[in-house]
Design a protein around this motif. Structure first.
Motif, PDB file in Angstrom:
ATOM      1  N   SER A   1      -6.946   1.793  13.272  1.00 44.84           N
ATOM      2  CA  SER A   1      -6.797   3.034  12.512  1.00 44.84           C
ATOM      3  C   SER A   1      -5.426   3.623  12.776  1.00 44.84           C
ATOM      4  O   SER A   1      -4.827   3.394  13.839  1.00 44.84           O
ATOM      5  CB  SER A   1      -7.867   4.063  12.895  1.00 44.84           C
ATOM      6  N   THR A   2      -4.936   4.412  11.809  1.00 46.13           N
ATOM      7  CA  THR A   2      -3.664   5.100  11.966  1.00 46.13           C
ATOM      8  C   THR A   2      -3.861   6.602  11.794  1.00 46.13           C
ATOM      9  O   THR A   2      -4.723   7.050  11.023  1.00 46.13           O
ATOM     10  CB  THR A   2      -2.622   4.616  10.941  1.00 46.13           C
TER      11      THR A   2
ATOM     12  N   THR B   1      -3.705  13.075  -2.399  1.00 47.58           N
ATOM     13  CA  THR B   1      -5.060  13.263  -1.877  1.00 47.58           C
ATOM     14  C   THR B   1      -5.822  14.222  -2.776  1.00 47.58           C
ATOM     15  O   THR B   1      -5.232  15.091  -3.418  1.00 47.58           O
ATOM     16  CB  THR B   1      -5.038  13.812  -0.435  1.00 47.58           C
TER      17      THR B   1
ATOM     18  N   LYS C   1      -2.019  -3.860  10.013  1.00 48.63           N
ATOM     19  CA  LYS C   1      -3.327  -3.446   9.505  1.00 48.63           C
ATOM     20  C   LYS C   1      -3.969  -4.559   8.675  1.00 48.63           C
ATOM     21  O   LYS C   1      -5.179  -4.792   8.763  1.00 48.63           O
ATOM     22  CB  LYS C   1      -3.195  -2.179   8.667  1.00 48.63           C
TER      23      LYS C   1
ATOM     24  N   GLY D   1      -1.373   8.439   6.968  1.00 44.37           N
ATOM     25  CA  GLY D   1      -2.237   7.686   7.862  1.00 44.37           C
ATOM     26  C   GLY D   1      -3.687   7.722   7.404  1.00 44.37           C
ATOM     27  O   GLY D   1      -4.057   8.473   6.491  1.00 44.37           O
ATOM     28  N   ASP D   2      -4.528   6.929   8.036  1.00 49.15           N
ATOM     29  CA  ASP D   2      -5.959   6.970   7.728  1.00 49.15           C
ATOM     30  C   ASP D   2      -6.522   8.350   8.021  1.00 49.15           C
ATOM     31  O   ASP D   2      -7.478   8.793   7.369  1.00 49.15           O
ATOM     32  CB  ASP D   2      -6.712   5.924   8.559  1.00 49.15           C
ATOM     33  N   TYR D   3      -5.935   9.012   8.994  1.00 49.14           N
ATOM     34  CA  TYR D   3      -6.330  10.364   9.367  1.00 49.14           C
ATOM     35  C   TYR D   3      -5.063  11.207   9.502  1.00 49.14           C
ATOM     36  O   TYR D   3      -4.036  10.721   9.976  1.00 49.14           O
ATOM     37  CB  TYR D   3      -7.112  10.376  10.687  1.00 49.14           C
TER      38      TYR D   3
ATOM     39  N   ASN E   1       0.820  -1.202   0.000  1.00 47.03           N
ATOM     40  CA  ASN E   1       0.000   0.000   0.000  1.00 47.03           C
ATOM     41  C   ASN E   1       0.860   1.260   0.000  1.00 47.03           C
ATOM     42  O   ASN E   1       1.375   1.679   1.031  1.00 47.03           O
ATOM     43  CB  ASN E   1      -0.921   0.005   1.228  1.00 47.03           C
TER      44      ASN E   1
END
Length: 364
Positions: free
Chosen positions: A176-177, A80, A169, A186-188, A17
């Motif tokens: 969550s990260t 993003t 993960k 990270g996820d957030y 990933n």
């Protein structure tokens, strides 16, 4: 300064990933390189790539790889689609992220109205290699509890570099990260440790949080010159937000450097001189002679006067790792070569279960 070279992609060894492990032809040799797909785009065999070769030329153990700066055959990438917060700011590599704090975020109001962590346990390590043994022990005993990992910017900045995170993960062991500061992926995404902790509590409903830098660490042999010193301010932040700060001590009897034998001088410096609040420090009940040295270090540095030291019975680290098929390595050493180091991280998980939520069996 950055050393740059142009190479040709000869093969793609592994793709996970966000990270490609590739081999490039450079100066007539086949050498290893990494490509971050979200930053520098998709890569194919035969592509011509511009490489950052600085670390390899310096023969660094940490970060000692080539990294793709640009793929001359594919200049498109997309980290993003939304967001306005920049990381790696004011560098040629600055990236745009969608941060939970920004006003356009759906989470903005929750962050703004936060009041307290309500004694949520937050465990803080100093090396990325502490993550896996902690997670293994915590999740083996609490498979249904939510565990959040916050990665700081004390070492590697892209979370994609961490094979540990990718593995944990994929096995469902990290729920969550969150990446903070200039760390990203990270996820957030959060701007700092305070909003990351708030995100873990208010948005992710975490039962427990683990905080540490990503892969890599810098040290200089001086009292304050090491990146793990960030453990102190992070513990302060947890306490400030009414969380439960738990510190993993760096412990080893395999390290050949005197300053890292028993409790490392890194940990002693943080606990004695850097952190401004009292924290909880779990210590494994090691064999007698090793524990004697550790207790002497605690006494000589008055650590028990300012912090809560709790001795934990733990012979389960290896069993917990094997249960999930996990391998660990730190400073080139595996579990059998440096068991006390990995036991220290695992024992922090047993501390959380034993002291914070009572989920540990009472017949240990």
């Amino acid at each position: 300064m950055i050393s740059k070279r142009v190479g040709i992609v000869e093969s793609i060894v592994d793709q996970s990933n966000g990270l490609d492990d590739i081999r490039v032809s450079l100066n007539g040799e086949i050498q290893r390189a990494y490509n971050y797909t979200k930053m520098t785009g998709k890569i194919n065999v035969g592509d011509e790539v511009v490489l950052n070769t600085t670390a390899v030329e310096l023969s660094l153990g940490t970060g000692g790889y080539h990294f793709v700066i640009a793929n001359l055959n594919n200049l498109e990438s997309n980290l993003t689609e939304g967001g306005h917060i920049m990381k790696l700011r004011y560098t040629p590599f600055q990236v745009k992220v969608d941060s939970v704090e920004e006003q356009e975020s759906v989470y903005h109001e929750k962050i703004d109205k936060f009041e307290s962590l309500e004694n949520m346990p937050v465990v803080v390590g100093t090396l990325h290699s502490m993550l896996t043994p902690f997670v293994a022990s915590y999740k083996k005993n609490n498979p249904n509890k939510k565990l959040v990992y916050i990665m700081t910017d004390g070492a590697a900045l892209p979370i994609y570099l961490s094979k540990n995170v990718d593995t944990l993960k994929s096995k469902g062991l990290i729920d969550s990260t969150i990446t903070i500061g200039n760390a990203f992926g990270g996820d957030y995404e959060c701007i700092n440790i305070y909003t990351a902790l708030i995100t873990a509590k208010e948005i992710l409903n975490a039962d427990c949080v683990f905080v540490s830098m990503g892969p890599g660490i810098a040290g200089t042999g001086t009292k304050y010159g090491f990146t793990g010193i960030e453990q102190g301010p992070i513990l302060d932040a947890i306490k400030k937000l009414n969380g439960n700060p738990i510190a993993i001590p760096r412990i080893s009897f395999a390290d050949k450097r005197d300053r890292h034998v028993g409790i490392s001088h890194h940990s002693i410096t943080v606990f004695k001189d850097i952190v401004n609040v009292g924290v909880n420090i779990p210590i494994t009940n090691y064999e007698e002679e090793k524990l004697k040295l550790i207790k002497t270090q605690i006494e000589n540095n008055n650590l028990d006067e300012n912090h809560i030291i709790r001795f934990i019975n733990n012979n389960s680290t290896k069993e917990d790792l094997d249960y999930f098929g996990l391998k660990v390595r730190s400073m080139g050493r595996n579990y059998d070569q440096d068991k006390e180091f990995f036991d220290a991280a695992s024992s922090a998980a047993y501390y959380v279960m034993e002291v914070c939520d009572g989920s540990r069996r009472k017949d240990y």
